[in-house]
Structure formats: structure tokens, C-alpha cells
Scaffold this active site. Structure first.
Site, PDB file in Angstrom:
ATOM      1  N   GLY A   1       0.773  -1.257   0.116  1.00  0.00           N
ATOM      2  CA  GLY A   1       0.024   0.014   0.094  1.00  0.00           C
ATOM      3  C   GLY A   1       0.873   1.160  -0.275  1.00  0.00           C
TER       4      GLY A   1
ATOM      5  N   SER B   1      -2.504  -8.358  -1.847  1.00  0.00           N
ATOM      6  CA  SER B   1      -2.282  -8.086  -3.341  1.00  0.00           C
ATOM      7  C   SER B   1      -1.253  -8.841  -3.970  1.00  0.00           C
ATOM      8  CB  SER B   1      -2.580  -6.468  -3.599  1.00  0.00           C
ATOM      9  OG  SER B   1      -2.226  -6.371  -4.974  1.00  0.00           O
TER      10      SER B   1
ATOM     11  N   SER C   1      -2.822   3.836  12.632  1.00  0.00           N
ATOM     12  CA  SER C   1      -4.207   4.150  12.744  1.00  0.00           C
ATOM     13  C   SER C   1      -4.698   5.173  12.156  1.00  0.00           C
ATOM     14  CB  SER C   1      -4.293   4.270  14.464  1.00  0.00           C
ATOM     15  OG  SER C   1      -5.865   4.456  14.601  1.00  0.00           O
TER      16      SER C   1
ATOM     17  N   LYS D   1      -9.696   9.142  11.996  1.00  0.00           N
ATOM     18  CA  LYS D   1     -11.089   8.870  11.971  1.00  0.00           C
ATOM     19  C   LYS D   1     -11.431   7.957  13.345  1.00  0.00           C
ATOM     20  CE  LYS D   1     -11.322   9.474   7.107  1.00  0.00           C
ATOM     21  NZ  LYS D   1     -10.082  10.092   6.946  1.00  0.00           N
TER      22      LYS D   1
ATOM     23  N   LYS E   1     -11.156   0.945  13.658  1.00  0.00           N
ATOM     24  CA  LYS E   1      -9.622   1.237  13.920  1.00  0.00           C
ATOM     25  C   LYS E   1      -9.469   1.694  15.389  1.00  0.00           C
ATOM     26  CE  LYS E   1      -6.531   1.685  11.131  1.00  0.00           C
ATOM     27  NZ  LYS E   1      -5.654   0.525  10.898  1.00  0.00           N
TER      28      LYS E   1
ATOM     29  N   ASN F   1      -5.184  12.509   6.375  1.00  0.00           N
ATOM     30  CA  ASN F   1      -4.950  11.992   5.012  1.00  0.00           C
ATOM     31  C   ASN F   1      -3.736  12.289   4.604  1.00  0.00           C
ATOM     32  OD1 ASN F   1      -8.250  11.755   4.220  1.00  0.00           O
ATOM     33  ND2 ASN F   1      -7.925  13.286   5.771  1.00  0.00           N
TER      34      ASN F   1
ATOM     35  N   SER G   1      -2.141   9.177  -1.433  1.00  0.00           N
ATOM     36  CA  SER G   1      -2.442   7.721  -1.111  1.00  0.00           C
ATOM     37  C   SER G   1      -3.621   7.010  -1.820  1.00  0.00           C
ATOM     38  CB  SER G   1      -2.443   7.731   0.379  1.00  0.00           C
ATOM     39  OG  SER G   1      -3.715   8.037   0.757  1.00  0.00           O
ATOM     40  N   SER G   2      -3.427   5.735  -2.204  1.00  0.00           N
ATOM     41  CA  SER G   2      -4.560   5.016  -2.635  1.00  0.00           C
ATOM     42  C   SER G   2      -5.578   5.381  -2.119  1.00  0.00           C
ATOM     43  CB  SER G   2      -4.069   3.402  -2.821  1.00  0.00           C
ATOM     44  OG  SER G   2      -4.322   3.127  -1.514  1.00  0.00           O
TER      45      SER G   2
END
Length: 603
Positions: free
Chosen positions: A282, A306, A398, A401, A413, A439, A443-444
Site C-alpha cells: 500500500g 495483493s 491508525s 477517524k 480502527k 489524510n 495515497s490510494s
């Protein structure tokens, strides 16, 4: 041999100037008319200044210099060489005991030598700069104060593509002054007018990342078609990604001062050790792998569900760090036995747990149980495997959010943080730490790639609400602070990253539109309404009421405390919930497990 051949003509010229200075010193000493007897003295002593200054200049390393780029450091070395030559010459002449030798010549001579040798080098550099300027094509204006612009002007002097023709400064008192022969032509607000007046095609922003001058320049440039450039970041110089000005990027507008790392402590933590990263394919996981590889890790174990992501990471790290032993697994953190087998085989000293589901709307509808299974049970599996294999440190990534969560992803989380603290009580030899941040640019799943795609399609750019704000940081900054927190943390602590000022998402969209060379008339912005589980404002992450300071200025410790959950009860509930529990059923259970969780429709 080549260096000797290059130095001989220069040495010959220098000695000719030393000799000229010798006769000029006598000439000045006797009011432009040297008596015959003193001419004889000058001739008798002439070889000594030649020998003395030759020795001094060679000793000072003068003949390693490239005259086209002579600067203050080279002039200091020249002064040192001249001083050495003057001492040798004075000592030799005094030892000769020449009768009536004018000692004032020995004072005048080194001053004249320094002037003549310095002037020759300055003249050569001036000619070289004029030659480069005549070859360089495009005019460019530098944006920034004189202090900021000084480095940019030095960098541009080596460029054949750009020629600095003016400066615009945010400081009114600097207008009209000049730096390195480049004049301050106006304030930043006059950028478009200055560029039009002097025919500049681009502006080089020298102001620091995240500064108001950068944003103002972007707004002005977008309306006039001026290309905005900046100098490469330090990491780009090191990777040889860029050797000259590059187009300005969003990170340059929102970026902040570089993170101060305890490099020595991190090197001790990772050097020669085995580190393991989950979610390694990631955005954050892969950057953690890059940072750890640079710290000299002995073996890096990378795990991701993945196949494509882990394959890409393997190809990158094999190329950039061929000496590092990398081990790459396709595995799911939800499979406890698979994790235990990997951890037992490699015995990692440090575990960084980045595997998670993080997309709020996707986890809010139809996939709630997936968020719990991956974010909570997956974290439990990784944390227990780390403790069972004797890892020294376990760091969980973490999110902001998790602060007073209003959605399933945030609540899962937060529960994962509590699970990590509960596991910490089971394995006292391992330091368990969680790190929250907001954020991450690029990032994806973040808004930046989405906005970029929408702009490329011609718009519109969709923003959920005109007042929605978020905290942002760059991927490298986030990864570096995670490592720093992992080094500093004591077991059970939750670290909060200082995220700076929040940014309105609509302003982010406007900046991206302007960076792409368009206006809002060409690429409109539309509002789609808040998505399921989405907050209008994220909670303040690092205020004094909810956090405590640490020795690091960008890291604070959360003061939030909740009763630790019964891990076995959580595991049993997830097993009994089955493959598709209703959203209402799952939310009611989450509200009981995470007291501060309040779904948005109830908030």
C-alpha cells in the site's frame, strides 16, 4: 597526469602575475620611478617570490579549482595560498640580507598578488557566465524573499535552459534591491505584470513549501498562463530524478518543513535486524519499506494480500536496494496461522502493521463486517504473532477517524487500537504502539488521485460539501513520523501526528485545477453531498486537552483512555456474526465495544 597538464598553464599565468605584482610593488614604493640600484635588488630577489608563491598556491590546492565557477570558498583558499607564499618570500628575502632592501615592498606585494590573481579568476567567471547567458534561452522570474531567492539564483547559474531576469518578493522593503545582479522588480502580487513586462515565460518559486507566497503565485499564474517551477526536493536530487527546475506539485503547496528524525536511534533499531511490514504494497506500507531499506535493515519481510502490489514492491526494492535481503509474501492478515508461520520463520525484531481497509464509504455500506475482520481481527493476529515470536516493537498504523468515530471504518480502527493495548498486557517483552494520522497526499483512495482523473477527463471535479475540511501530510512525512514514534513509544501508547492546519477540500480541488493549467471556468467544481459515515470536520488531532507533548515537535501522545476489551469475546462475536450480518446489528455491537462511536445519522 591530466591534472598536471591542466595546472601548468594556469600556474604559469599566476607566476607571471606574481612577477608583475613584484615590479608594481617596487614601482609604487618609489613613486613610479625605481632607482637603478633598487632595480638590481628587485632582480636579485625575484626568484624567491616566484618559488614562494608557487609553493603556497600548490599547497592551498588552488589548481583544483574550476575558474568558471569560482566563488567565496575558492577565494578563501586563494587568500590562504597567497598568505603562505608571502611568508615564504619574506623569510627568504630577509635571510638574503640584501642591503637597503625596501621592506614596504614585502607588504605591498602580497596585496597586489591577491588582487591580480583574484581579478583574473573573476574576469574568467564573468566571461563564462556571459557565455552561458547568451546560450540560455528562456527568461524566468524568481518568487521569494532575497534570502529564499539566493539559493535559487545559484542553482540557475548552472542551467542552460533558464536565465533569471528578475525577482518578485513578498517584502515591500526589498523592491528595487538586487541580488547576484538580479533586481527585485516588484511584489509577489505583481507577478503577472512583471512577467509580461520583461517577457518571462515561467516563474521559479523559491519560497518554502506550504508558504502563502507559493499559493498566491499559483493563483496568479493560473489566470495568466505562466508556468510555475520549483527546485527539486532533496530526495529527488539523491535519486537523480531531477537536476534542474521542475513543475510545481501539490506537495509543494501543502508541504511542510522536513521531519527531524533520530537517525542514529533508527539506525540502531533497524540496522542488521529483521523488520516485517504488513500491508507492504500500500501507499504507507511501501513508503515504510523504502525508509527502512535506507536505514540498513538486514532482512525486510513484506506481506500484502495483493499479488500485484507485492510484485511491484519487490521489483522496486530489488533495483534500488540490491544488497538488502527482501522476502515477499502474499498473505492475508485475517489468517492467523499463516501469519504465525511467517513470523516464526523470520523472527522479526520490529513489526509495522499497515494492513487495513480505510475507504470510509465502502466500509460503511455492504462491507461493514470486512472492516471488522481486517482492521480488528487482522490487527489482533499480527499483534499476537509479533508477541509470540519475541519482537521488540510492534507499531500499528491508525487514523484520525478513530477519534470520536462516526463511521464503521473509524470505529473499527479505534477498536483495533484497544485490541493492541490489550495484547500489550499479554506480551510484556514487546513494545506495542499505535500511530494516528490524517489524510496522506497521493495515497490510494485519497481525493488527489480522484481529482486528477476528473481533471484529465475535462471535469467536473466533485466535492462532497463546500465546507468539508481535512488534515493532510505527504507520504514520506507520514512514514518517517511512524518510524520515529515506533522508536520513542512505550507499550500501550497511542501517538498522534501534528498535522498542521486543516485544508478545505474545495481549495485543494482549486489548486489541482490551476496546477493542471486550467481555470474553474474550464473545469467546474460540483457538490455531491456528504457520503455515508463522512464527517464535515475531523476532530482536532493534537490539542492540549486531548494529547500530551513529547520531545519531538510533531508527535504527541493521546490521553484518551477506555476500558480494554475482552479479546476472546470479540473473536467469538465475529465468528458467530457469520458472513453477512446486518449493518444495524454490527453497528449496535460496535457502539457497545467502542463507547465514543456514534454513527453520523445519530450525531
Amino acid at each position: 597526469m591530466r591534472r598536471v597538464r591542466h595546472a601548468l598553464p594556469v600556474l604559469t599565468l599566476d607566476l607571471a602575475l606574481v612577477l608583475a605584482a613584484w615590479w608594481i610593488a617596487f614601482w609604487l614604493r618609489f613613486n613610479l620611478d625605481i632607482p637603478d640600484e633598487y632595480e638590481d635588488l628587485a632582480v636579485k630577489a625575484m626568484l624567491w617570490p616566484l618559488a614562494g608563491y608557487a609553493a603556497g598556491l600548490v599547497w592551498a590546492g588552488i589548481y583544483r579549482h574550476v575558474w568558471s565557477f569560482i566563488g567565496l570558498p575558492e577565494m578563501r583558499e586563494l587568500t590562504l595560498g597567497v598568505a603562505f607564499g608571502a611568508v615564504v618570500t619574506t623569510a627568504a628575502v630577509l635571510m638574503l640580507r640584501l642591503p637597503f632592501f625596501p621592506r614596504s615592498v614585502l607588504v605591498l606585494h602580497p596585496l597586489l598578488v591577491l588582487v591580480l590573481l583574484g581579478a583574473a579568476r573573476a574576469a574568467w567567471r564573468t566571461l563564462a557566465e556571459h557565455r552561458r547567458l547568451s546560450e540560455s534561452g528562456k527568461a524566468i522570474v524568481v518568487v521569494g524573499s532575497l534570502q529564499d531567492a539566493s539559493d535559487a539564483l545559484r542553482a540557475l547559474k548552472g542551467s542552460r535552459d533558464w536565465q533569471a531576469v528578475g525577482i518578485v518578493s513578498p517584502l515591500a522593503e526589498e523592491v528595487g534591491r538586487s541580488l547576484q545582479n538580479v533586481r527585485v522588480l516588484g511584489r509577489v502580487s505583481a507577478l503577472a505584470e512583471v512577467c509580461d513586462r520583461i517577457g518571462a515565460e515561467a516563474a521559479l518559486v523559491a519560497s518554502p513549501a506550504g508558504s502563502e507566497e507559493r499559493r498566491e503565485a499559483l493563483l496568479l499564474a493560473a489566470d495568466t498562463g505562466i508556468t510555475l517551477l520549483t527546485l527539486p526536493r532533496a530526495d529527488q536530487w539523491l535519486k537523480a530524478e531531477s537536476t534542474g527546475p521542475r513543475k510545481i506539485e501539490l506537495e509543494d503547496l501543502l508541504g511542510r518543513a522536513p521531519v527531524q528524525l533520530d537517525v542514529e536511534g533508527l539506525a540502531d533499531l533497524f540496522s542488521g535486524q529483521t523488520a516485517l511490514v504488513t500491508g507492504a504494497g500500500g501507499s504507507i506500507g511501501s513508503e515504510l519499506c523504502r525508509q527502512i531499506a535506507r536505514l540498513g535493515v538486514g532482512r525486510l519481510v513484506c506481506i500484502d494480500v495483493s499479488e500485484y502490489a507485492i510484485y511491484q514492491l519487490e521489483q522496486e526494492l530489488r533495483e534500488t536496494h540490491p544488497q538488502m535481503q527482501g522476502v515477499y509474501y502474499t498473505a492475508n492478515v485475517r489468517e492467523a496461522e499463516r501469519l504465525r508461520a511467517i513470523f516464526a520463520r523470520h523472527q522479526p525484531a520490529v513489526v509495522l502493521h499497515a494492513a487495513a481497509y480505510k475507504h470510509v464509504p465502502l466500509m460503511e455500506q455492504h462491507n461493514e463486517i470486512e472492516a471488522v475482520r481486517t482492521n480488528v481481527i487482522g490487527t489482533l493476529n499480527a499483534a499476537r504473532a509479533a508477541g509470540e515470536c519475541g519482537a521488540k516493537r510492534f507499531v500499528m498504523i491508525s487514523t484520525d477517524k478513530a477519534v470520536n468515530p462516526t463511521n464503521v471504518m473509524g470505529a473499527s480502527k479505534r477498536l483495533a487500537e484497544l485490541v493492541v493495548q490489550a495484547v500489550a498486557a499479554e506480551h510484556l517483552q514487546t513494545q506495542y504502539v499505535s500511530v494516528r494520522f490524517g489524510n496522506v497526499l497521493g495515497s490510494s483512495g485519497s481525493v488527489v488521485p480522484l481529482f486528477t482523473q476528473q481533471i484529465a477527463r475535462g471535469g467536473p471535479v466533485t466535492v462532497t460539501h463546500p465546507e468539508i475540511v481535512r488534515y493532510f501530510m505527504t507520504i514520506p512525512e507520514a512514514a518517517q513520523l511512524v518510524l520515529q514514534a515506533g522508536l520513542m513509544g512505550r507499550s500501550g501508547q497511542i501517538f498522534v501526528l501534528e498535522m498542521g492546519e486543516p485544508v478545505k477540500i474545495v481549495e485543494l480541488a482549486r489548486m489541482l485545477i490551476r496546477l493542471s493549467g486550467h481555470t474553474e471556468q474550464e473545469i467546474p467544481i460540483t457538490y455531491s453531498g456528504l457520503r455515508p459515515g463522512e464527517k464535515l470536520y475531523e476532530e482536532l488531532l493534537a490539542d492540549d486537552e486531548t494529547t500530551e507533548p513529547t520531545p519531538h515537535p510533531k508527535l504527541r501522545i493521546s490521553k484518551a483512555s477506555s476500558p480494554l476489551p475482552d479479546i476472546e469475546t470479540i473473536v467469538k462475536w465475529v465468528e458467530l456474526a457469520g458472513a453477512a450480518p446486518t449493518g444495524t446489528f454490527l453497528r449496535e455491537w460496535l457502539k457497545a465495544a467502542v463507547p465514543e462511536y456514534m454513527p453520523r445519522n445519530e450525531a
